[in-house]
Scaffold this motif. Structure first.
Motif, PDB file in Angstrom:
ATOM      1  N   ILE A  60       1.205 -60.927  27.140  1.00  0.00           N
ATOM      2  CA  ILE A  60       2.616 -60.578  26.996  1.00  0.00           C
ATOM      3  C   ILE A  60       3.422 -61.834  27.295  1.00  0.00           C
ATOM      4  N   ASP A  61       4.259 -62.216  26.362  1.00  0.00           N
ATOM      5  CA  ASP A  61       5.005 -63.475  26.472  1.00  0.00           C
ATOM      6  C   ASP A  61       6.189 -63.319  27.433  1.00  0.00           C
ATOM      7  N   ALA A  62       5.844 -63.102  28.699  1.00  0.00           N
ATOM      8  CA  ALA A  62       6.857 -62.949  29.755  1.00  0.00           C
ATOM      9  C   ALA A  62       6.179 -63.206  31.098  1.00  0.00           C
ATOM     10  N   GLU A  63       6.995 -63.372  32.135  1.00  0.00           N
ATOM     11  CA  GLU A  63       6.465 -63.608  33.479  1.00  0.00           C
ATOM     12  C   GLU A  63       6.027 -62.268  34.076  1.00  0.00           C
ATOM     13  N   MET A  64       4.836 -61.825  33.704  1.00  0.00           N
ATOM     14  CA  MET A  64       4.398 -60.488  34.090  1.00  0.00           C
ATOM     15  C   MET A  64       4.031 -60.376  35.564  1.00  0.00           C
ATOM     16  N   SER A  76      10.953 -49.346  41.533  1.00  0.00           N
ATOM     17  CA  SER A  76      11.769 -48.847  40.427  1.00  0.00           C
ATOM     18  C   SER A  76      11.215 -49.394  39.116  1.00  0.00           C
ATOM     19  N   ALA A  77      11.579 -48.721  38.039  1.00  0.00           N
ATOM     20  CA  ALA A  77      11.097 -49.114  36.715  1.00  0.00           C
ATOM     21  C   ALA A  77      11.750 -50.413  36.261  1.00  0.00           C
ATOM     22  N   LEU A  78      11.020 -51.155  35.452  1.00  0.00           N
ATOM     23  CA  LEU A  78      11.495 -52.436  34.945  1.00  0.00           C
ATOM     24  C   LEU A  78      11.254 -52.461  33.435  1.00  0.00           C
ATOM     25  N   PHE A  79      12.261 -52.892  32.685  1.00  0.00           N
ATOM     26  CA  PHE A  79      12.162 -52.954  31.225  1.00  0.00           C
ATOM     27  C   PHE A  79      12.217 -54.409  30.775  1.00  0.00           C
ATOM     28  N   ILE A  80      11.337 -54.750  29.819  1.00  0.00           N
ATOM     29  CA  ILE A  80      11.362 -56.072  29.195  1.00  0.00           C
ATOM     30  C   ILE A  80      11.468 -55.843  27.694  1.00  0.00           C
ATOM     31  N   ASN A  81      12.607 -56.206  27.115  1.00  0.00           N
ATOM     32  CA  ASN A  81      12.864 -55.925  25.707  1.00  0.00           C
ATOM     33  C   ASN A  81      12.488 -57.087  24.794  1.00  0.00           C
ATOM     34  N   ASP A  82      12.057 -56.749  23.586  1.00  0.00           N
ATOM     35  CA  ASP A  82      11.832 -57.716  22.512  1.00  0.00           C
ATOM     36  C   ASP A  82      10.950 -58.879  22.956  1.00  0.00           C
ATOM     37  N   VAL A  83       9.736 -58.559  23.367  1.00  0.00           N
ATOM     38  CA  VAL A  83       8.794 -59.581  23.815  1.00  0.00           C
ATOM     39  C   VAL A  83       7.548 -59.509  22.934  1.00  0.00           C
ATOM     40  N   ASP A  84       6.939 -60.657  22.643  1.00  0.00           N
ATOM     41  CA  ASP A  84       5.730 -60.701  21.814  1.00  0.00           C
ATOM     42  C   ASP A  84       4.513 -60.281  22.632  1.00  0.00           C
ATOM     43  N   VAL A  85       3.723 -59.379  22.065  1.00  0.00           N
ATOM     44  CA  VAL A  85       2.499 -58.886  22.700  1.00  0.00           C
ATOM     45  C   VAL A  85       1.346 -59.055  21.722  1.00  0.00           C
ATOM     46  N   GLU A  89      -6.819 -60.354  18.952  1.00  0.00           N
ATOM     47  CA  GLU A  89      -7.463 -59.930  17.719  1.00  0.00           C
ATOM     48  C   GLU A  89      -6.452 -59.582  16.635  1.00  0.00           C
ATOM     49  N   ARG A  90      -5.178 -59.613  16.977  1.00  0.00           N
ATOM     50  CA  ARG A  90      -4.131 -59.253  16.022  1.00  0.00           C
ATOM     51  C   ARG A  90      -2.945 -60.179  16.225  1.00  0.00           C
ATOM     52  N   PRO A  91      -2.117 -60.373  15.189  1.00  0.00           N
ATOM     53  CA  PRO A  91      -0.951 -61.235  15.361  1.00  0.00           C
ATOM     54  C   PRO A  91       0.025 -60.630  16.357  1.00  0.00           C
ATOM     55  N   PRO A  92       0.882 -61.456  16.966  1.00  0.00           N
ATOM     56  CA  PRO A  92       1.834 -60.935  17.949  1.00  0.00           C
ATOM     57  C   PRO A  92       2.734 -59.855  17.354  1.00  0.00           C
ATOM     58  N   VAL A  93       3.009 -58.830  18.156  1.00  0.00           N
ATOM     59  CA  VAL A  93       3.887 -57.739  17.752  1.00  0.00           C
ATOM     60  C   VAL A  93       5.040 -57.698  18.742  1.00  0.00           C
ATOM     61  N   GLN A  94       6.262 -57.628  18.231  1.00  0.00           N
ATOM     62  CA  GLN A  94       7.414 -57.554  19.127  1.00  0.00           C
ATOM     63  C   GLN A  94       7.487 -56.154  19.733  1.00  0.00           C
ATOM     64  N   CYS A  95       7.564 -56.099  21.046  1.00  0.00           N
ATOM     65  CA  CYS A  95       7.494 -54.814  21.755  1.00  0.00           C
ATOM     66  C   CYS A  95       8.565 -54.728  22.833  1.00  0.00           C
ATOM     67  N   THR A  96       8.770 -53.509  23.279  1.00  0.00           N
ATOM     68  CA  THR A  96       9.488 -53.252  24.528  1.00  0.00           C
ATOM     69  C   THR A  96       8.448 -52.845  25.560  1.00  0.00           C
ATOM     70  N   VAL A  97       8.423 -53.527  26.704  1.00  0.00           N
ATOM     71  CA  VAL A  97       7.444 -53.266  27.757  1.00  0.00           C
ATOM     72  C   VAL A  97       8.152 -52.612  28.932  1.00  0.00           C
ATOM     73  N   GLN A  98       7.563 -51.525  29.450  1.00  0.00           N
ATOM     74  CA  GLN A  98       8.112 -50.830  30.608  1.00  0.00           C
ATOM     75  C   GLN A  98       7.072 -50.819  31.722  1.00  0.00           C
ATOM     76  N   ILE A  99       7.520 -51.083  32.936  1.00  0.00           N
ATOM     77  CA  ILE A  99       6.648 -51.102  34.109  1.00  0.00           C
ATOM     78  C   ILE A  99       7.243 -50.160  35.134  1.00  0.00           C
ATOM     79  N   ALA A 100       6.426 -49.249  35.645  1.00  0.00           N
ATOM     80  CA  ALA A 100       6.941 -48.289  36.632  1.00  0.00           C
ATOM     81  C   ALA A 100       5.870 -47.995  37.678  1.00  0.00           C
ATOM     82  N   PRO A 101       6.223 -47.996  38.977  1.00  0.00           N
ATOM     83  CA  PRO A 101       5.262 -47.644  40.033  1.00  0.00           C
ATOM     84  C   PRO A 101       5.002 -46.138  40.032  1.00  0.00           C
ATOM     85  N   MET A 110       2.304 -48.169  36.092  1.00  0.00           N
ATOM     86  CA  MET A 110       2.111 -47.732  34.716  1.00  0.00           C
ATOM     87  C   MET A 110       2.758 -48.765  33.800  1.00  0.00           C
ATOM     88  N   LEU A 111       1.977 -49.233  32.827  1.00  0.00           N
ATOM     89  CA  LEU A 111       2.446 -50.229  31.865  1.00  0.00           C
ATOM     90  C   LEU A 111       2.534 -49.567  30.501  1.00  0.00           C
TER      91      LEU A 111
END
Length: 367
Positions: A60-64, A76-85, A89-101, A110-111
């Motif tokens: 994930i192209d972010a400081e995970m 608390s939940a954390l949202f990371i918008n419009d990040v390449d994942v 085995e596959r080209p990068p896909v732009q995603c929204t990533v959510q992290i929650a305890p 939970m990722l």
């Protein structure tokens, strides 16, 4: 709970029904659990993934590490918008990533990974459905009010041509040619305005694709090279076979016209993917796991029209009517499916997502 490696207690039905990839990660960033959508996204089984470092399997192209630490510290939940994942085995896909305890174990996170391509396809298809409905009345009016007088104009021009010189006949021939062109356009409009419901039955998608391919190769796609990448285990869908064939034929024609007179390559690909679900009005979800991709190596769609390409009278071709893809969208929508497109120069992918035929219908027609 340090060193926790036992199966984490997640309600099975909820976990398995989630339409987007979801993982549970421990305090050392080891994978505890993955849902079916994550298994498909990572192309690996939950058993093989369990215990592996999550960032060995997914980038994930972010400081995970920092994001995980903040989610645990703030609980608390954390949202990371419009990040390449990417999984490697596959080209990068732009995603929204959510992290929650997790509420009962703050060290477990939970990722959630929500590919933007899914959201984009839903948005485009929803807009196309609205546009298709609004154009039906106009289509019927145009067909009835304009088509009949044109036949009279063409007939009169042909009669006039009998007593004219060769030079003057060029003008009457032009009238006949142009009226025929407009009649052909109006026939497309009539087809678009057809409100007859599809005659749905159990259909093998590969049969419909093969019918469309063979028909195209006899005509407009004679110079194209076809590559078939079919998943032979794909279950049947519930569709009108003639309308489904028309969808594939229109998409193949679009690909062939994009390639131009020099020809090119069209790839027909099928696969099974549970990551897309249709949300009904009553709140229930319907899976659309049957994926059909028609891929060409043409110049791509003109910039700025990809989001509107399924709307009536929007076309990327110089003399296009803008009704072919609108008709495709209308048919797919009536089959409770979705259609989307991704296009860059040298690669355009039209994706049709359809439901699996109900098992009782499969058994009924098989028996």
């Amino acid at each position: 709970m340090k060193g926790y490696r036992q199966p984490y207690p997640v309600p099975g039905v909820v976990w398995a029904s989630m339409p987007i990839p979801a993982l549970l990660v421990d305090e050392k960033s080891g994978i505890l659990e993955t849902n079916p959508a994550a298994e498909l996204f990572l192309n690996a089984s939950a058993r093989s993934l369990k215990g592996q470092p999550v960032f060995d399997r997914i980038h994930i192209d972010a400081e995970m590490d920092e994001a995980f630490a903040r989610a645990r510290a703030n609980q608390s939940a954390l949202f990371i918008n419009d990040v390449d994942v990417t999984t490697g085995e596959r080209p990068p896909v732009q995603c929204t990533v959510q992290i929650a305890p997790m509420a009962d174990n703050p060290d477990v996170l939970m990722l959630l990974i929500s590919p933007r391509e899914i959201a984009d396809r839903l948005g485009r298809a929803g807009a196309a459905k609205t546009a298709a409905k609004s154009a039906i009345g106009m289509a019927e009016m145009l067909a009835h009010e304009i088509k009949n007088p044109l036949a009279g104009i063409a007939g009169a021009a042909q009669l006039l041509s009998m007593g004219l010189s060769a030079e003057d006949r060029e003008l009457t021939d032009l009238i006949v040619e142009e009226t025929r062109r407009i009649v052909k356009l109006l026939e497309q409009v009539e087809q678009f305005g057809n409100v007859r419901p599809p005659d749905r039955r159990v259909v093998n998608i590969h049969d419909a694709l093969d019918r469309a391919r063979k028909s195209a190769m006899m005509g407009f796609a004679a110079k194209m090279r076809f590559v078939e990448e079919y998943d032979p285990s794909l279950p049947p869908t519930h569709a009108d076979p003639d309308q489904l064939m028309q969808v594939f034929l229109n998409l193949i024609k679009n690909a062939a016209e994009a390639a131009g007179p020099q020809g090119g390559t069209i790839t027909l690909r099928t696969r099974y993917d549970l990551s897309l679900r249709l949300r009904r009005r009553d709140g229930t979800g319907k899976a659309l796991p049957l994926q059909v991709e028609i891929i060409d190596d043409g110049p791509g769609l003109p910039p700025g029209i990809a989001a509107e390409i399924f709307e009536p009278f929007v076309s990327g071709k110089e003399n296009g009517t803008g009704l072919g893809l609108a008709l495709v969208s209308k048919i797919v929508t009536e089959h409770e499916g979705w259609i989307g497109v991704d296009s860059v120069p040298g690669r355009t992918v039209f994706r049709v997502s359809l439901p699996v035929a109900p098992r009782d219908l499969q058994k009924k027609e098989a028996g």
